[in-house]
Design an enzyme around this catalytic site. Structure first.
Site, PDB file in Angstrom:
ATOM      1  N   HIS A 149       0.820  -1.214   0.000  1.00  0.00           N
ATOM      2  CA  HIS A 149       0.000   0.000   0.000  1.00  0.00           C
ATOM      3  C   HIS A 149       0.855   1.266   0.000  1.00  0.00           C
ATOM      4  CE1 HIS A 149      -3.027  -2.869   0.817  1.00  0.00           C
ATOM      5  NE2 HIS A 149      -2.667  -3.084   2.063  1.00  0.00           N
ATOM      6  N   HIS A 177      -6.963  -4.851  -1.052  1.00  0.00           N
ATOM      7  CA  HIS A 177      -6.311  -6.160  -1.132  1.00  0.00           C
ATOM      8  C   HIS A 177      -6.967  -7.001  -2.210  1.00  0.00           C
ATOM      9  CE1 HIS A 177      -6.180  -4.753   3.071  1.00  0.00           C
ATOM     10  NE2 HIS A 177      -4.908  -5.032   2.942  1.00  0.00           N
TER      11      HIS A 177
END
Lengths: 330, 207
Positions: free
Chosen positions: A59, A220
């Site tokens: 991320h 995700h």
């Protein structure tokens, strides 16, 4: 799938090493961990409340890129899409504690919540005061019958506002209350044109046809709430603004912060086109925007897509958002 | 009775099963999660087997070492869940070494840590039923397989699979399957000790 890596198992340690070596003036690696901490003299000598965050890798720049003066004291990088472990989080808590306690900023995923809770218990054995807040800004889904809403791009607003307040001397209790208030007033939804390809897996996490897009994706590779035909940026912006605003109790005096976030493989050109549409749509609704941020801020590896975050600003949050921060990525 | 010999054989059998089924477990996880459960458990069990190299550990000390290996090496949600179970079993092992009681304590720790209820499609749907089966001597391979299979029609209410809603129905829960393998390994270890009790253990047959 081509990736600029050496070996999948080495990605996280090599990334952390590369980041620390690239910005030695800002951060240092906490020994024997995949965690980093701010190394400025003011922090080392000071007594401010420590702010610690972390999560699975993939991320970036979240969370490592937000370590520094005015934001996080330390951050831990877990394996890709996997929470860091309690021993690593505990090391970061110890690093960040200068006697005034530590606030943990945790994204709402089962693994993160449990690993941070275990680290908190370990730290409390050592009489370190620890409080944790859980970011759950993703309003793509209802909170019923799930783990609860996910923590996504709104996390950086929590980290920035709490970071500025900590720098100004707020106590642990004040920071926990402030962070929770920011979470309560921050809402996000993401969309994707292409899912991410996790290193070591040779295909995207889910399939979309060339003319399709997905509304409500997570960071995700979680699928969203609807697969639709690809639409112009203005149509996507209007849909997201509509759906996100529906989650607020709107007041005539409202001022909003807007975050347009690229999910990893979205050209900035497209992000600014989308930001232009979002701001025009909000203006049409007479919604006042006083803070805007655009860029690859909380990514999902190489997902092509964007997320939109709106934060209903309260009190002095606008000032805290604009306070100086010396980090890699803010 | 959980003694040092049984604990070693149990973990060795579980490690063997996890390493064998690593790709299968990760594949199950890819259907409704993020596809790394087998790899994470394999990394954790390698670390667990390493803890047996420290000599002369009591059952409680050994359980604690297992817990820390799982907590620090598995990651994700499975690490703290399995780790919490073994950590609380370790604390209890100074008072009781009765398997059904220890597993019940482990199941309670998993429920406390994860906040799941029965039927939420988690590892608890296996763990919760094992203590009674142990107590009544009805624990069997087929029974364990059935417990894991029971998670297939369930809709996930916890963890990453919960975001799939109804789309999580029709898939086995990977944590339930690795838990099934954990208790199958216990059965194997018990049988193995009966036929070839560890000569170093004076009461190797008192199972």
């Amino acid at each position: 799938m081509k990736k600029i890596i050496n070996a999948v198992a080495d990605i996280v340690p090599e990334m952390v090493s590369g980041l620390v070596k690239s910005y030695p003036q800002l951060v240092e690696q906490i020994p024997n961990t995949q965690a980093i901490g701010r190394r400025d003299a003011a922090f080392k000598a000071g007594h401010q409340v420590g702010l610690v965050s972390g999560g699975g890798s993939g991320h970036e720049p979240l969370h490592l890129g937000y370590v520094g003066a005015g934001m996080l004291s330390a951050a831990i990088a877990g394996q890709i899409n996997t929470s860091p472990t309690p021993d690593q989080i505990y090391a970061a808590i110890r690093y960040a504690d200068h006697g005034a306690g530590v606030l943990l900023i945790v994204k709402n995923y089962a693994g993160d919540v449990m690993n941070f809770a275990m680290a908190q218990e370990l730290a409390e054995y050592d009489d370190i005061q620890v409080k944790a807040i859980t970011v759950d800004d993703d309003v793509a889904f209802d909170a019923t019958d799930t783990q609860g809403r996910r923590g996504v791009a709104g996390t950086i607003l929590v980290e920035k506002i709490c970071g500025a307040a900590a720098e100004a001397g707020a106590t642990l209790d004040e920071l926990a209350a402030l962070g929770q208030a920011v979470i309560d007033h921050t809402k996000t939804i993401g969309i994707a044109l292409t899912a991410a390809t996790v290193p070591g897996v040779d295909h995207p996490g889910f399939e979309l046809q060339a003319d399709e897009m997905e509304y409500g994706v997570g960071i995700h590779n979680e699928r969203g709430y609807a697969t639709e035909k690809m639409a112009p940026s203005a149509t996507i912006a209007a849909h997201l603004v509509d759906k996100i605003l529906g989650n607020f109790d709107l007041q005539a005096t409202d001022e909003f912060a807007v975050v347009v976030n690229g999910l990893g493989a979205t050209p900035l050109m497209e992000q600014y086109v989308f930001a232009n549409d979002v701001l025009a749509d909000l203006a049409k609704r007479d919604i006042k925007v006083t803070f805007t941020k655009v860029g690859n801020l909380v990514t999902a590896i190489d997902m092509h897509g964007v997320s939109l975050t709106l934060c209903q600003l309260q009190d002095n949050w606008h000032t805290l958002l604009n306070a100086p921060a010396a980090t890699i990525a803010w | 009775m959980l003694d040092e010999a049984l604990l070693f054989k149990w973990m060795a059998a579980f490690d063997h099963q996890i390493q064998t089924d690593k790709a299968y477990l990760s594949g199950l996880d890819a259907e409704i999660g993020d596809g790394d459960h087998g790899d994470n458990m394999a990394r954790g069990m390698s670390a667990v087997m390493h803890t047996f190299k420290t000599p002369d550990q009591s059952v409680a000390e050994q359980l604690k070492a297992i817990a820390f290996a799982l907590i620090s090496k598995v990651g994700g949600a499975a690490g703290p869940l399995y780790g919490s179970a073994f950590l609380r079993m370790s604390k209890a092992a100074t008072d009781t070494q009765q398997l059904d009681q220890l597993i019940q304590i482990g199941a309670d720790a998993i429920a406390d840590r994860g906040g799941a209820n029965f039927g939420d499609k988690t590892m608890l749907d296996v763990w919760a039923y094992v203590p009674a089966m142990l107590e009544h001597h009805t624990l069997s391979s087929a029974g364990l397989a059935q417990l894991a299979a029971n998670t297939k029609p369930m809709q996930a209410k916890k963890g990453r699979a919960s975001y799939l809603g109804e789309r999580s129905v029709g898939h086995l829960d990977p944590g339930a399957v690795s838990s099934q393998e954990l208790f199958q390994a216990l059965l194997l270890a018990q049988a193995d000790l009966k036929t070839s009790p560890n000569p170093a253990m004076k009461n190797g047959t008192d199972l």
